[in-house]
Structure formats: C-alpha cells, structure tokens
Design a protein around this motif. Structure first.
Motif, short mmCIF file in Angstrom:
data_model
loop_
_atom_site.label_atom_id
_atom_site.label_comp_id
_atom_site.label_asym_id
_atom_site.label_seq_id
_atom_site.Cartn_x
_atom_site.Cartn_y
_atom_site.Cartn_z
N SER A 94 0.97 -1.23 0.00
CA SER A 94 -0.03 -0.08 0.16
C SER A 94 0.81 1.27 0.07
O SER A 94 0.42 2.34 -0.59
CB SER A 94 -0.97 0.01 1.23
N ARG A 97 3.10 1.61 -3.84
CA ARG A 97 2.40 1.44 -5.07
C ARG A 97 2.44 2.84 -5.94
O ARG A 97 2.82 2.70 -7.08
CB ARG A 97 0.95 0.82 -4.99
N ALA A 111 -4.04 -2.70 -7.47
CA ALA A 111 -3.51 -3.26 -6.09
C ALA A 111 -4.44 -2.91 -5.13
O ALA A 111 -3.91 -2.13 -4.22
CB ALA A 111 -2.03 -2.95 -5.87
N THR A 112 -5.82 -3.20 -5.10
CA THR A 112 -6.69 -2.75 -4.12
C THR A 112 -6.54 -1.31 -4.00
O THR A 112 -6.89 -1.05 -2.55
CB THR A 112 -6.56 -3.47 -2.93
N MET A 113 -6.33 -0.48 -4.88
CA MET A 113 -6.10 0.78 -4.31
C MET A 113 -7.53 1.70 -4.63
O MET A 113 -8.17 1.68 -5.86
CB MET A 113 -5.13 1.52 -5.22
N THR A 114 -7.88 2.45 -3.57
CA THR A 114 -9.06 3.18 -3.70
C THR A 114 -8.81 4.56 -4.71
O THR A 114 -7.52 4.99 -4.30
CB THR A 114 -9.48 3.77 -2.47
N ARG A 119 -5.25 11.22 -4.00
CA ARG A 119 -4.21 10.74 -4.61
C ARG A 119 -4.01 11.17 -6.14
O ARG A 119 -3.01 11.04 -6.65
CB ARG A 119 -4.45 9.19 -4.50
N GLY A 160 0.12 3.45 4.70
CA GLY A 160 -0.12 3.82 3.17
C GLY A 160 -1.34 3.64 2.80
O GLY A 160 -1.69 3.87 1.41
N SER A 163 -7.38 3.06 4.89
CA SER A 163 -7.73 2.34 6.09
C SER A 163 -7.38 3.02 7.38
O SER A 163 -7.84 3.29 8.21
CB SER A 163 -7.40 0.73 6.05
N TYR A 182 -1.18 -6.56 5.41
CA TYR A 182 -2.42 -6.90 5.98
C TYR A 182 -1.96 -8.11 6.99
O TYR A 182 -2.36 -8.31 8.06
CB TYR A 182 -3.61 -6.95 5.52
N THR A 199 -9.71 -2.82 7.33
CA THR A 199 -9.26 -2.39 6.17
C THR A 199 -10.66 -2.78 5.12
O THR A 199 -11.61 -3.16 5.94
CB THR A 199 -8.11 -3.02 5.50
N ASP A 200 -10.64 -2.81 3.78
CA ASP A 200 -11.81 -3.18 3.28
C ASP A 200 -12.19 -4.36 3.45
O ASP A 200 -11.43 -5.27 3.70
CB ASP A 200 -11.42 -2.94 1.62
N ILE A 203 -10.81 -7.48 1.70
CA ILE A 203 -9.57 -7.98 2.05
C ILE A 203 -9.60 -9.01 3.35
O ILE A 203 -8.97 -9.63 3.60
CB ILE A 203 -8.55 -6.71 2.23
N TYR A 229 -12.32 1.13 -6.15
CA TYR A 229 -11.00 0.90 -6.56
C TYR A 229 -10.63 1.10 -8.16
O TYR A 229 -11.50 0.78 -8.95
CB TYR A 229 -10.64 -0.76 -6.57
#
Ligand code: GLU
Length: 283
Positions: A94, A97, A111-114, A119, A160, A163, A182, A199-200, A203, A229
């Motif tokens: 996290s 990336r 990569a599970t990125m919101t 950002r 990072g 969450s 995680y 976290t999400d 996950i 995501y």
C-alpha cells in the motif's frame, strides 16, 4: 570536472525523460507536436509491467503452486492480451505502489487501491473496477462490535492505506498500529497485540478465509467508508488511460468481467463476495 559530467548526465536523463521502465514521461511533446504515451512504449517493449499485491487474496496472492494469481491479475492479463503484449508482475504494498508508478518502475498499478481525490495529485486513475467499504476483523465473540468500540484500543492496519486514515477519522481515540501489510496486522490480532484489523471488507474476507480456522474470526460493524478501486496510471496520459478504461468496459460488456469475478469471488469460491455494484460504462 567529475561533478560537471554527473550534472550533464543528469540533465540528459531529465531531458530524455528516461524512467526505470525505460520509457519517456507521458504527456511530453515529441518533435512533431504529438505526445508520447506509455501505451506506445508498452507495445514497443512487448511487455506491460504491473504493480500488484502478492499477499491479498483474492486480489493478488501466491497460490499453492507458488504462482502469483488473483482477480486483479486476471484483469491485467486481459488488458495485456488486448494490447498483444506479455504481462510482467511486480509486487507492491500500500505504501510503495504510488511511488513505484511515479518513478516509472511500473506502467500500471492494480492493487486494491481506492480512487481518492487526494491521490490524484500524484497519479491518474482508471474507472472503478471494484467497489468496497472498510470494516473490522475481530476474534469471534469479541466485545468489539463496531468502530466506536475501538476507543482506547489497539487496531492494526497497513501503512499508506486509506484504512489507516479512515479509522483515525472514524474514532480519533483508537490507537492505530500500521504494519507493512495486512498479514502482519492479522498476526498481531492472533497474538493479542491488537483487538481488530481494519481495512476493506473483501481484504478481511481474504484474511479470514485463508486462515486455517476461519470460524475463529468475525467481520463486524458493517462498512463505514466507500472504497472504489481504480487502477493507477501515469498522470496526463489519456491515450493510455482511455485504452485501459476501454478494456475494462469491454470486459464488463462481454461478460468476461463476470467470469473473472465468478472465478475468484463467486458463491462457490473460498472468498465468496456478492457482486453488488455496476461498472460505469460509456457508450
Ligand atoms: N483500498 C484501500 C487503499 O487504497 C485499502 C486497501 C489497501 O491498503 O490497499 O488504501
């Protein structure tokens, strides 16, 4: 003299816009007035270099045969196939990336990125390809039932991540411990060093169901955030971003997305997560 040559080399590197992927900076104007795009570089190179998670089932993880697999990896494979190139995977966390993308060591991050607006100052995002929300994983029967119950308690998450920030905002009196990833946060839960992992929710399903005793753990408190995501792509490169958006829309329309989803998160899988959202598709 030595200093001068280093400076010259640096200036040349900057002028050429060379990145670790070997590419030029997207958005840069070429001599003929057109702009360079990562898309052309990827095609020329014959390889799409992607940053993925490697310990986050069902998104990106190492399976029993030591292969890096998962939902996000299959989406990327589809994109690489559409481009007619090979796919090279680089594990990210996290916190690594976004720097890996801005430094050019990967072309794309899935990569599970919101997609967070904050950002957008560093990278661009594709359309949403998965929708989630943040929740809590606790020991079965724990007195922790929601985020408010974390007052004065230790909760683990990853450095990072959104969450980390979300839980601090939802309960400023929770003591947030940030781990590299995680799985170490989950280990801390098993060791009693934290009372929850946050976290999400998907996950958390991955952590729980990959465990030897999934019944020992519980996901509680519903979801208290929205986590759409998006894939991360270099800034100011609409040719590349449009291509990936188009590929995602095509996957949704053709049923390929549903097939991939079913394979990793369908009701018959270990990580069963109902599909409750729709992709924003353009005509
Ligand atoms: N989706 C959240 C984020 O982008 C949490 C999951 C993660 O750390 O990748 O930060």
């Amino acid at each position: 003299m030595k200093k001068l040559s280093i400076l010259l080399a640096l200036a040349l590197t900057m002028a050429l816009g060379v990145t670790a992927c070997g590419g030029s900076k997207p958005g840069e104007k070429k001599a003929d007035g057109t702009q360079t795009s990562r898309l052309d570089e990827v095609k020329k190179r014959g390889v799409l270099v992607a940053g993925v998670k490697d310990a986050t089932p069902p998104f990106g993880f190492v399976d029993d045969s030591k292969q890096l697999v998962g939902f996000e990896i299959d989406l990327l494979k589809n994109i690489a196939d559409k481009l007619g190139v090979k796919l090279e995977l680089k594990p990210v966390t996290s916190s690594t990336r976004i720097p890996m993308l801005t430094q050019g060591s990967v072309d794309i991050v899935c990569a599970t990125m919101t997609h967070k607006r904050e950002r957008e100052g560093q990278i661009d995002f594709t359309i949403t390809y998965f929708m989630d929300g943040q929740s809590l994983l606790v020991k079965k029967g724990s007195p922790i039932k929601n985020v408010k119950d974390l007052t004065g308690k230790k909760v683990g998450t990853a450095k990072g991540s959104t969450s980390e920030k979300n839980v601090m905002a939802a309960n400023p009196q929770a003591q947030v411990l940030s781990f590299e990833d995680y799985p170490p946060a989950f280990l801390a839960l098993k060791q009693g060093k934290v009372v929850a992992v946050t976290t999400d929710s998907s996950i958390l399903v991955g952590l729980k169901n990959k465990d030897e005793n999934p019944g020992d753990w519980e996901i509680v408190g519903g979801t208290f955030t929205e986590e759409p995501y998006g894939m991360g792509v270099p800034q100011n490169d609409s040719k590349f971003r449009n291509f990936v958006n188009g590929a995602l829309i095509d996957m949704w329309r053709s049923g390929e997305y549903a097939k991939i989803y079913e394979k990793w998160m369908g009701p018959k899988t270990k990580y069963s997560i109902p599909l409750t959202w729709k992709m924003d598709i353009w005509p």
